[in-house]
Design a protein around this motif. Structure first.
Motif, PDB file in Angstrom:
ATOM      1  N   UNK A 147      33.687   4.019  59.789  1.00  0.00           N
ATOM      2  CA  UNK A 147      33.439   2.701  60.627  1.00  0.00           C
ATOM      3  C   UNK A 147      32.078   2.625  61.403  1.00  0.00           C
ATOM      4  N   UNK A 148      31.973   3.815  62.323  1.00  0.00           N
ATOM      5  CA  UNK A 148      31.054   3.824  63.280  1.00  0.00           C
ATOM      6  C   UNK A 148      29.498   3.646  62.460  1.00  0.00           C
ATOM      7  N   UNK A 149      29.076   4.109  61.045  1.00  0.00           N
ATOM      8  CA  UNK A 149      28.024   4.426  60.256  1.00  0.00           C
ATOM      9  C   UNK A 149      28.004   2.512  59.859  1.00  0.00           C
ATOM     10  N   UNK A 169      25.601  -0.036  70.742  1.00  0.00           N
ATOM     11  CA  UNK A 169      26.117   1.416  70.528  1.00  0.00           C
ATOM     12  C   UNK A 169      27.740   1.483  70.987  1.00  0.00           C
ATOM     13  N   UNK A 170      27.834   0.882  72.172  1.00  0.00           N
ATOM     14  CA  UNK A 170      29.090   0.780  72.682  1.00  0.00           C
ATOM     15  C   UNK A 170      30.083   0.465  71.618  1.00  0.00           C
ATOM     16  N   UNK A 208      33.397   2.206  69.737  1.00  0.00           N
ATOM     17  CA  UNK A 208      34.656   1.458  69.692  1.00  0.00           C
ATOM     18  C   UNK A 208      34.975   1.480  68.285  1.00  0.00           C
ATOM     19  N   UNK A 209      34.034   1.061  67.141  1.00  0.00           N
ATOM     20  CA  UNK A 209      34.526   1.244  65.811  1.00  0.00           C
ATOM     21  C   UNK A 209      34.842   2.558  65.539  1.00  0.00           C
ATOM     22  N   UNK A 266      36.187  -6.810  60.385  1.00  0.00           N
ATOM     23  CA  UNK A 266      35.546  -6.810  59.204  1.00  0.00           C
ATOM     24  C   UNK A 266      35.205  -5.352  58.782  1.00  0.00           C
ATOM     25  N   UNK A 267      34.960  -4.509  59.897  1.00  0.00           N
ATOM     26  CA  UNK A 267      34.506  -3.079  59.436  1.00  0.00           C
ATOM     27  C   UNK A 267      35.775  -2.279  59.096  1.00  0.00           C
TER      28      UNK A 267
END
Length: 417
Positions: A312-314, A322-323, A327-328, A371-372
């Motif tokens: 999810x972060x990628x 970035x914040x 959270x992702x 969505x992610x």
């Protein structure tokens, strides 16, 4: 390690999408993954699809695949097995799944013809997997080439599975894989029948026990997350670690892992705060939850949560701040919180202070991170159309998702090793 992804040009390979299904050992640790091309466009020509998948693994993520310690299973047709592209792929940790001969080519001479091709591939160092039909007398010459025999538990009874396991007992180099395991009962039945490896998603489904409460180790992690979220003083947070040395050890293990890529070793929480900042530690505090699951939970659950968080972060790195990327990451980790804690997700989240975007995605499937999460979950299931819709909604190409997916798998290995 940078979280940014390269945006490749739109090429034919961009239509391909990799999905994964985990393969676990008897202790429910991740042994490997079956990777397969789940693109709608490729359903009509599986031979081209298999070849494209192998090329994609080599050209788009070869560095990631070289770093993985997990075994990767890939479906091959007899046509792609004989193609020259296998010469370009390193056989280490790769297993080629070979189907039985088509009905129109199941005569003894046909079976023998393809045997020579498989012998050549086997000599190159590739391990081979066959389905349960390889146990038939007609395939007697194929069986010595096998490293794995995969049996579909929806098609093979427990008695038949036990018979296969018994027959393979004289072949110590062959491991029996029970696939399409859907429940804990399926897993136990297959294990008792003699299977050594197990394929399916049953381990990630929450088992809610009436009267289940949060254990002390989990409560300490939740307390830590809440302190980090409210920007408590370093001294106040250090007190949590002083009362729980295991918590401190696990946090420092994560931060000093190869996945974080620091040039110097962090030796204390105070050092971590100085180097990273308290706000950045929110994600690492969430990561600690993967080390302390519910009693009886599969170790693979924590691993799957780490993969989801990193993926999810990628995926978010191209489009969000970035914040929100942090959270992702937390959304991905906590998407399995109900399984890790043995509690309904809404109840599990009640005592944790989280950003609104995180709770919106987890509980209501709304907001900027939803969505992610949908795309991350689609990488694990068999719903091809859902995957296509989720990727299209974010305007991400197949290559971008594939690269992030494989990076997440390797990163999770480095973090949890």
């Amino acid at each position: 390690m940078s979280t940014s992804l390269q945006r490749p040009d739109l090429t034919p390979s961009s239509t391909m999408a990799i999905a994964r299904q985990p393969i676990l050992d008897a202790k429910r640790h991740v042994f490997g993954y079956e990777l397969f091309d789940r693109s709608l466009e490729n359903k009509a020509y599986s031979a081209a699809s298999d070849a494209a998948l192998l090329f994609n693994l080599l050209s788009n993520a070869d560095s990631e695949m070289r770093n993985t310690t997990k075994t990767i299973f890939i479906n091959c047709t007899h046509q792609t097995l004989a193609a020259g592209h296998l010469e370009l792929i390193e056989p280490d940790r790769m297993v080629l799944e070979i189907p039985p001969m088509p009905a129109a080519q199941s005569e003894p001479e046909d079976i023998e013809t393809f045997l020579q091709t498989m012998i050549s591939v086997h000599k190159r160092g590739f391990r081979l997997a066959f389905d349960e039909s390889v146990m038939a007398e007609a395939y007697a010459n194929w069986l010595p080439l096998a490293s794995f025999v995969k049996a579909d538990v929806t098609q093979v009874s427990a008695c038949e599975l036990k018979a296969i396991a018994t027959a393979l007992a004289d072949q110590p180099g062959i491991q029996l894989v029970a696939e399409k395991i859907e429940t804990q009962a399926d897993f136990e039945a297959a294990r008792l029948a003699g299977a050594k490896l197990f394929q399916g998603y049953w381990f990630a489904r929450p088992v809610l026990v009436k009267g289940q409460t949060i254990r002390p180790a989990q409560a300490a992690i939740i307390h830590l997350i809440n302190l980090v979220r409210k920007q408590a003083s370093t001294n106040e947070i250090e007190e949590v670690f002083k009362h729980d040395p295991t918590l401190s050890f696990n946090l420092l293990r994560f931060i000093n892992s190869a996945g974080f890529g620091l040039s110097c070793e962090i030796t204390s929480f105070r050092h971590a705060v100085m180097l990273l900042g308290l706000k950045k530690l929110f994600r690492w505090a969430a990561l600690l939850m993967t080390t302390s699951g519910a009693a009886g939970a599969s170790p693979a659950v924590g691993h799957a949560a780490v993969v989801r968080g990193r993926l999810m972060e990628l995926l978010a790195a191209q489009l969000l701040s970035p914040e929100e990327c942090d959270n992702a990451f937390v959304v991905g980790i906590f998407s399995l919180l109900d399984t890790m804690l043995g509690l309904p997700l809404a109840e599990a989240l009640e005592s944790i202070s989280l950003p609104q975007s995180v709770t919106d995605a987890l509980l209501r499937r709304t907001g900027v991170l939803s969505p992610f999460l949908q795309l991350t979950l689609a990488c694990e299931n068999a719903d091809d159309r859902l995957f296509a819709e989720a990727a299209t909604a974010l305007q991400l190409t197949g290559d971008q998702v594939n690269m992030a997916h494989l990076q997440a798998l390797v990163w999770a290995e480095n973090i949890t090793a």
